[in-house]
Scaffold this motif. Sequence first.
Motif, short mmCIF file in Angstrom:
data_model
loop_
_atom_site.label_atom_id
_atom_site.label_comp_id
_atom_site.label_asym_id
_atom_site.label_seq_id
_atom_site.Cartn_x
_atom_site.Cartn_y
_atom_site.Cartn_z
N GLY A 122 -3.59 2.21 -10.39
CA GLY A 122 -2.44 1.58 -11.03
C GLY A 122 -1.12 1.75 -10.29
N PHE A 123 -1.16 2.34 -9.10
CA PHE A 123 0.06 2.50 -8.32
C PHE A 123 0.50 1.17 -7.71
CE2 PHE A 123 -1.05 6.80 -8.87
CZ PHE A 123 -0.02 7.62 -8.45
N GLU A 124 1.81 1.02 -7.54
CA GLU A 124 2.36 -0.14 -6.86
C GLU A 124 2.71 0.25 -5.43
OE1 GLU A 124 5.65 -1.79 -8.90
OE2 GLU A 124 4.52 -2.27 -10.73
N VAL A 125 2.47 -0.67 -4.51
CA VAL A 125 2.80 -0.43 -3.11
C VAL A 125 4.20 -0.95 -2.85
CG1 VAL A 125 2.15 -0.87 -0.71
CG2 VAL A 125 0.37 -0.59 -2.44
N ALA A 126 5.12 -0.02 -2.64
CA ALA A 126 6.52 -0.40 -2.40
C ALA A 126 6.76 -0.74 -0.94
CB ALA A 126 7.45 0.74 -2.83
N PHE A 127 5.96 -0.17 -0.06
CA PHE A 127 6.13 -0.45 1.38
C PHE A 127 4.80 -0.20 2.06
CE2 PHE A 127 7.26 0.55 5.78
CZ PHE A 127 8.11 -0.51 6.08
N GLU A 128 4.44 -1.12 2.97
CA GLU A 128 3.17 -1.00 3.68
C GLU A 128 3.36 -1.38 5.14
OE1 GLU A 128 -1.23 -3.20 3.80
OE2 GLU A 128 0.04 -3.35 2.00
N GLN A 129 3.12 -0.42 6.01
CA GLN A 129 3.19 -0.66 7.45
C GLN A 129 2.04 0.07 8.13
OE1 GLN A 129 6.97 -0.31 9.84
NE2 GLN A 129 5.84 1.39 10.79
N LEU A 130 1.24 -0.67 8.87
CA LEU A 130 0.11 -0.08 9.57
C LEU A 130 0.33 0.01 11.08
CD1 LEU A 130 -2.85 -1.78 7.67
CD2 LEU A 130 -1.70 0.38 7.16
N ARG A 131 1.24 -0.80 11.63
CA ARG A 131 1.55 -0.79 13.07
C ARG A 131 3.06 -0.99 13.24
NH1 ARG A 131 -3.35 -3.30 12.63
NH2 ARG A 131 -5.01 -2.51 13.98
N PRO A 132 3.62 -0.35 14.28
CA PRO A 132 3.01 0.46 15.35
C PRO A 132 2.59 1.86 14.89
CG PRO A 132 5.38 0.46 15.60
CD PRO A 132 5.08 -0.49 14.48
N TYR A 133 2.99 2.25 13.71
CA TYR A 133 2.52 3.51 13.13
C TYR A 133 2.41 3.32 11.62
CZ TYR A 133 7.49 4.10 12.09
OH TYR A 133 8.78 3.91 11.65
N VAL A 134 1.66 4.20 10.99
CA VAL A 134 1.41 4.09 9.55
C VAL A 134 2.61 4.61 8.75
CG1 VAL A 134 0.02 4.97 7.63
CG2 VAL A 134 -1.08 4.26 9.76
N TYR A 135 3.03 3.80 7.79
CA TYR A 135 3.97 4.30 6.77
C TYR A 135 3.71 3.53 5.49
CZ TYR A 135 7.80 6.81 4.79
OH TYR A 135 8.53 7.68 4.03
N LEU A 136 3.37 4.29 4.44
CA LEU A 136 3.08 3.71 3.14
C LEU A 136 3.94 4.37 2.09
CD1 LEU A 136 -0.84 3.96 3.31
CD2 LEU A 136 0.59 2.06 4.12
N ALA A 137 4.39 3.60 1.13
CA ALA A 137 5.15 4.14 0.00
C ALA A 137 4.56 3.57 -1.28
CB ALA A 137 6.63 3.77 0.11
N LEU A 138 4.14 4.47 -2.18
CA LEU A 138 3.52 4.06 -3.44
C LEU A 138 4.29 4.67 -4.60
CD1 LEU A 138 0.87 5.10 -1.39
CD2 LEU A 138 -0.09 3.35 -2.88
N THR A 139 4.33 3.94 -5.70
CA THR A 139 5.06 4.42 -6.87
C THR A 139 4.21 4.28 -8.12
OG1 THR A 139 6.05 2.24 -7.39
CG2 THR A 139 7.24 3.67 -5.84
N TRP A 140 4.40 5.19 -9.03
CA TRP A 140 3.73 5.14 -10.34
C TRP A 140 4.59 5.92 -11.31
CZ3 TRP A 140 1.69 8.11 -14.23
CH2 TRP A 140 0.75 7.52 -15.08
N SER A 141 4.93 5.33 -12.45
CA SER A 141 5.77 5.99 -13.44
C SER A 141 7.05 6.47 -12.76
CB SER A 141 5.00 7.14 -14.11
OG SER A 141 5.76 7.72 -15.15
N GLY A 142 7.33 7.77 -12.79
CA GLY A 142 8.59 8.25 -12.25
C GLY A 142 8.49 8.98 -10.93
N PHE A 143 7.37 8.86 -10.21
CA PHE A 143 7.28 9.58 -8.94
C PHE A 143 6.71 8.69 -7.84
CE2 PHE A 143 3.05 10.16 -10.63
CZ PHE A 143 2.22 10.27 -9.53
#
Length: 260
Positions: free
Chosen positions: A45-66
């Motif tokens: 049930g998390f939402e993906v706020a940011f998704e980047q796989l290249r040139p390097y990985v960076y993911l940001a996920l949110t759920w409720s208040g964290f």
Amino acid sequence: MAGLPTGRGSTMTTNADRVQPNETTVPLLHCAAPEETLAFWRALGFEVAFEQLRPYVYLALTWSGFQLHYGPAPKDLDPAKEHSGGCLVMVDAVASYHAVFAEAMRRSYGKVLVKGLPRMTRYRAGASRFSIVDPSGNTIVFIQRDEPKDVEYGGSKELDGLARVLDNARILREFKMDDRAAYRALDSGMRRRAEDAPAVEQAMALAGLIELATALDKADRVPEWGARLQALSLTPEQRTQVAQYVADPTLLEPWWPDPR
């Protein structure tokens, strides 16, 4: 030296005094399996706020208040060793979080994932924490905000015999997340300590063995534990005590029918 305050009446202003206390801490976790990590948290049930796989990985996920953020993992990181990292999530009512995630797992995977990667530890009624281990081997621990400061982590000198075995198995299961060690402790405890133990302690150990044997694919021993549980005579209060020792009392029903 000029500029330094002198005298007993002088005061010093620290940096902390000038900072407005409104910080937010966001964990940055190693991500060795980006696609699997995204799919898992989306399933919960998390939402993906940011998704980047290249040139390097960076993911940001949110759920409720964290939030959970992921960055690149070391090349030699082995998620199976579960040494990636993790974080603590302090909450007011830990049971409701486990219930929501368990429901999401059943909806997405057809069952609650309790072994391998990813997985979620079982939640025993009255416990103060549970953990989720993600596909990259990070452990996110949900902890009741008012968890007692004097939580007993096993080995209490006030306990002996099978009671001490039960306590140690609980710690191995709930805090160290080691089902195999908990199973071995209960199995050994029943062989060495059961003879002189009260019936309710024997029943708690057998209930724990049934639950752990089911999780560890040792179902061939469940009938043995079940038959021994069925042979014990317990009061309604003792049955309640036994049911509260395990996370899923329904596993006991084939061997322990409702007396009503």
